[in-house]
Write an enzyme that holds these catalytic residues in place. Structure first.
Site, PDB file in Angstrom:
ATOM      1  N   LYS A 208     -32.858  34.979 -17.027  1.00  8.56           N
ATOM      2  CA  LYS A 208     -33.478  35.126 -18.350  1.00  8.56           C
ATOM      3  C   LYS A 208     -33.731  33.750 -18.969  1.00  8.56           C
ATOM      4  O   LYS A 208     -34.816  33.447 -19.425  1.00  8.56           O
ATOM      5  CB  LYS A 208     -32.561  35.960 -19.250  1.00  8.56           C
ATOM      6  CG  LYS A 208     -33.105  36.142 -20.640  1.00  8.56           C
ATOM      7  CD  LYS A 208     -32.168  36.947 -21.518  1.00  8.56           C
ATOM      8  CE  LYS A 208     -32.671  36.858 -22.959  1.00  8.56           C
ATOM      9  NZ  LYS A 208     -31.774  37.499 -23.914  1.00  8.56           N
ATOM     10  N   GLU A 214     -25.608  27.985 -11.801  1.00  8.62           N
ATOM     11  CA  GLU A 214     -25.452  28.555 -10.461  1.00  8.62           C
ATOM     12  C   GLU A 214     -26.813  28.939  -9.871  1.00  8.62           C
ATOM     13  O   GLU A 214     -27.099  28.676  -8.696  1.00  8.62           O
ATOM     14  CB  GLU A 214     -24.564  29.816 -10.501  1.00  8.62           C
ATOM     15  CG  GLU A 214     -23.125  29.568 -10.893  1.00  8.62           C
ATOM     16  CD  GLU A 214     -22.889  29.798 -12.379  1.00  8.62           C
ATOM     17  OE1 GLU A 214     -23.784  29.426 -13.191  1.00  8.62           O
ATOM     18  OE2 GLU A 214     -21.828  30.317 -12.745  1.00  8.62           O
ATOM     19  N   GLY A 268     -29.304  40.056 -21.279  1.00  7.88           N
ATOM     20  CA  GLY A 268     -29.222  39.948 -19.818  1.00  7.88           C
ATOM     21  C   GLY A 268     -28.595  41.183 -19.176  1.00  7.88           C
ATOM     22  O   GLY A 268     -29.106  41.737 -18.203  1.00  7.88           O
ATOM     23  N   ARG A 269     -27.474  41.648 -19.740  1.00 11.25           N
ATOM     24  CA  ARG A 269     -26.783  42.785 -19.110  1.00 11.25           C
ATOM     25  C   ARG A 269     -27.462  44.113 -19.407  1.00 11.25           C
ATOM     26  O   ARG A 269     -27.030  45.153 -18.917  1.00 11.25           O
ATOM     27  CB  ARG A 269     -25.309  42.785 -19.530  1.00 11.25           C
ATOM     28  CG  ARG A 269     -25.076  42.753 -21.019  1.00 11.25           C
ATOM     29  CD  ARG A 269     -23.636  42.431 -21.364  1.00 11.25           C
ATOM     30  NE  ARG A 269     -23.442  42.257 -22.804  1.00 11.25           N
ATOM     31  CZ  ARG A 269     -23.599  41.114 -23.448  1.00 11.25           C
ATOM     32  NH1 ARG A 269     -23.983  40.029 -22.804  1.00 11.25           N
ATOM     33  NH2 ARG A 269     -23.385  41.037 -24.746  1.00 11.25           N
ATOM     34  N   GLU A 354     -18.486  41.929 -21.413  1.00 11.80           N
ATOM     35  CA  GLU A 354     -19.244  40.848 -22.062  1.00 11.80           C
ATOM     36  C   GLU A 354     -19.728  41.317 -23.435  1.00 11.80           C
ATOM     37  O   GLU A 354     -19.874  40.518 -24.360  1.00 11.80           O
ATOM     38  CB  GLU A 354     -20.425  40.405 -21.182  1.00 11.80           C
ATOM     39  CG  GLU A 354     -20.700  38.923 -21.300  1.00 11.80           C
ATOM     40  CD  GLU A 354     -21.705  38.386 -20.292  1.00 11.80           C
ATOM     41  OE1 GLU A 354     -22.882  38.772 -20.369  1.00 11.80           O
ATOM     42  OE2 GLU A 354     -21.333  37.554 -19.443  1.00 11.80           O
ATOM     43  N   HIS A 385      -5.744  55.292  -2.210  1.00  9.45           N
ATOM     44  CA  HIS A 385      -4.782  54.671  -1.293  1.00  9.45           C
ATOM     45  C   HIS A 385      -4.486  53.238  -1.704  1.00  9.45           C
ATOM     46  O   HIS A 385      -4.017  52.437  -0.904  1.00  9.45           O
ATOM     47  CB  HIS A 385      -5.323  54.739   0.135  1.00  9.45           C
ATOM     48  CG  HIS A 385      -5.601  56.146   0.556  1.00  9.45           C
ATOM     49  ND1 HIS A 385      -4.647  56.943   1.146  1.00  9.45           N
ATOM     50  CD2 HIS A 385      -6.708  56.917   0.406  1.00  9.45           C
ATOM     51  CE1 HIS A 385      -5.162  58.145   1.364  1.00  9.45           C
ATOM     52  NE2 HIS A 385      -6.411  58.157   0.921  1.00  9.45           N
ATOM     53  N   LYS A 509     -18.484  27.042 -19.387  1.00 11.52           N
ATOM     54  CA  LYS A 509     -19.645  26.377 -18.780  1.00 11.52           C
ATOM     55  C   LYS A 509     -19.636  24.888 -19.119  1.00 11.52           C
ATOM     56  O   LYS A 509     -19.873  24.029 -18.270  1.00 11.52           O
ATOM     57  CB  LYS A 509     -20.945  26.988 -19.306  1.00 11.52           C
ATOM     58  CG  LYS A 509     -21.218  28.395 -18.828  1.00 11.52           C
ATOM     59  CD  LYS A 509     -22.570  28.870 -19.355  1.00 11.52           C
ATOM     60  CE  LYS A 509     -22.748  30.366 -19.135  1.00 11.52           C
ATOM     61  NZ  LYS A 509     -23.958  30.904 -19.752  1.00 11.52           N
TER      62      LYS A 509
END
Ligand code: F6P
Length: 570
Positions: A208, A214, A268-269, A354, A385, A509
């Site tokens: 965005k 990254e 973004g999410r 977030e 399990h 960051k």
């Protein structure tokens, strides 16, 4: 009645009293007084069935919570969100992801301007490019028909498309391999480029902001990798940017017809249904992406129009707040009984944590209560399990979302039946457990081992919601994801926090940039051989370095020493 219920509600006022009353009654008590609750607390929406009957709530609690929702302005915020108002107050913008699912004839305004035509146009451009990739008219980095698509992006620019592509991976064409590269870890890069045919590779850079470290590094590394493999510059047309900052992408050399745009009024999410879903169009085809959007739209309309008492995201949202604030749930555990939905917990984790990992209200004042508990999960039956022991007999109050699919689509019908039976069994065990009395009356082989009774008792009263999908298709998945999107917003508004910002991620960051400098330049005492307790000062370490606290310094020293040692021994 359960005297072993993990929840220990405190506080005053009618909700706290009710919480104590319901905990004392337990789910067994609630079902005994009202055997109809299995139906009355369940709701259907298209192919989805949402059962809230095993939540520790009753009619009065729901009425109290809905009253609270009204008085806290939840319904008003919902209406303002749909109207394109600046509901993301701290970032002073709209949160109009519902417009992304718009169909022809819909109308959504941002700053008084209808954005639907723009949304449809970008979707159309993305679909055309996706078709070109699928049919071979769009070529890879070396000119071959596209066989691999590498999607570079992280967080909201990764988790949604990865979830949908993974859910329906079996429907992708044989010749197309869509893979994701999110982490800056070189291992992730190595995996993403393993057995990649450079000439047939197409790259999607999804960000965005187009500034995420990254993503920038990974995108550059993929470009370099392709050049090296091809022995020349890769074809520019084999790169597409998906971004809300098209001018930045253009400055970085992306061709205009290779920039797919969305807008800063999309978080973004919350962005999967924008052109961030481009990888889904490529892997599954634009038509299936449209079906996904239809599912989202079904729930948008329901959320916008249904009365609060029957409004599923409002109900699940207020119940989640109830669990966090009145039952003290430390975790919300999400268990899809569907390997196809294995990435759902990760997607939901970002969406919820977030959005709701906040301690102050939108106006900056403290929330004054707990906000969202930790959210995590994993698929059933594998989880049974692994962490289910903790769910059944651990001491922390916890709520669980169980998600199942009625009609399997991968054959082996008997296996699917076993899968579904396990979901039903776990929902029952979480709610009702098994008492000492039931152990006594046999059936579990505990007779003759009275010393183990305490170990075998399962207290129950772990509140859960069961969501069933009649089948897992794109439309139902869209419905499921939209339910969660809106539920998260409802929770945020109940607490008065802004669910659409994420300032907390910035500090890390910034410090990462400083930490890199420390790794490069070193810290005081760095050159010393600490195993002999000798310390020496480094004059080149910046004074008052904001990150060079004693713990970080020690870690940096250890890293640098370990590097020196491995250099000298190689
Ligand atoms: O982690 C913070 C965050 O800003 C998320 O909200 C976002 O989804 C992710 O980074 C990626 O951001 P972008 O899409 O701008 O690269």
């Amino acid at each position: 009645m359960s005297d072993q219920n993990a929840a220990r509600p405190d506080g005053e006022g009618r909700p706290a009293e009710k919480a104590r009353e319901l905990v004392a009654a337990g789910l067994r008590g609630l079902f005994a007084t009202d055997p109809t609750r299995g139906r009355r607390f369940a709701h259907s929406l298209g192919g989805l069935y949402v059962d809230l009957s095993r939540q520790l709530v009753d009619d009065e609690v729901l009425a109290l919570l809905l009253e609270e929702a009204e008085s806290r302005g939840v319904l008003a915020m919902r209406d303002r969100m749909f109207a394109g108002d600046l509901v993301n107050v701290t970032e002073r913008r709209a949160a109009l992801h519902v417009a992304l699912r718009a169909a022809e004839g819909d109308r959504y305004l941002v700053d008084g301007r209808d954005v639907v035509a723009d949304v449809l146009e970008e979707r159309r451009r993305a679909a055309a490019l996706a078709e070109g990739i699928r049919t071979g008219s769009v070529r890879g980095a070396g000119g071959a028909p596209v066989g691999h698509v590498v999607v570079v992006g992280i967080g909201g620019s990764h988790l949604g498309p990865a979830l949908v592509c993974d859910a329906f991976g079996d429907l992708a064409p044989e010749h197309l391999d869509v893979r994701f590269l999110s982490n800056v870890d070189p291992a992730a890069f190595a995996r993403a480029t393993r057995r990649l045919d450079a000439s047939a590779t197409f790259v999607v850079v999804c960000s965005k902001s187009f500034t995420t470290d990254e993503t920038r590094r990974n995108a550059a590394a993929v470009r370099r990798w392709l050049s090296e493999r091809l022995g020349r510059e890769p074809e520019p047309d084999a790169f597409v940017a998906v971004t809300a900052r098209p001018q930045v992408a253009e400055e970085e050399g992306f061709a205009q017809d290779r920039i797919l745009r969305f807008w800063d009024w999309v978080g973004g999410r919350f962005s999967l249904t924008s052109v961030v879903g481009f990888p889904v169009m490529v892997a599954l085809g634009p038509d299936r992406f449209e079906q996904l959007l239809e599912g989202f739209r079904d729930v948008d309309v329901h959320f916008r129009d249904a009365a609060a008492e029957a409004n599923i995201p409002i109900l699940t949202g207020v119940v989640a707040v109830w669990n966090a604030n009145h039952l003290g749930c430390s975790s919300r555990v999400v268990v899809p009984y569907s390997t196809d939905l294995a990435l759902l917990p990760a997607w939901l984790q970002q969406l919820e944590l977030e959005s709701l990992g906040k301690r102050v209200r939108a106006d900056g004042t403290p929330v004054g209560s707990e906000t969202a508990p930790a959210l995590w999960g994993g698929v059933g039956t594998d989880g049974q399990h692994a962490f289910f022991q903790w769910l059944h007999q651990g001491t922390w109050p916890v709520s669980v979302d169980l998600i199942g699919v009625v009609e399997g689509r991968h054959g082996l019908p008997e296996h699917h039946e076993v899968l579904l039976a396990n979901l039903l069994a776990q929902g029952r065990a979480l709610a009702f457990g098994r008492s000492a009395h039931e152990l006594d009356s046999g059936g579990d082989g505990a007779e003759g081992a009275p010393d183990l009774v305490a170990h075998r008792v399962v207290p129950g009263d772990r509140p859960s919601t069961t969501i069933l999908l009649d089948r897992l298709d794109p439309r139902n998945l869209g419905r499921l994801l939209a339910l969660y999107e809106h539920e998260v917003a409802v929770q945020g508004w109940m607490w008065g926090v802004n669910p659409f910002d994420q300032f907390g991620v910035e500090l890390g960051k910034e410090l990462a940039v400083r930490a890199r400098e420390l790794l490069r330049d070193g810290v005081a005492g760095d050159d010393a051989d600490q195993s002999e307790g000798v310390d020496s000062d480094r004059s080149d370490v910046p004074e008052g370095s904001d990150i060079a606290d004693p713990a970080t310094e020690a870690l940096v020293r250890w890293v640098r020493r370990s590097r020196r040692q491995s250099r000298s021994s190689s």
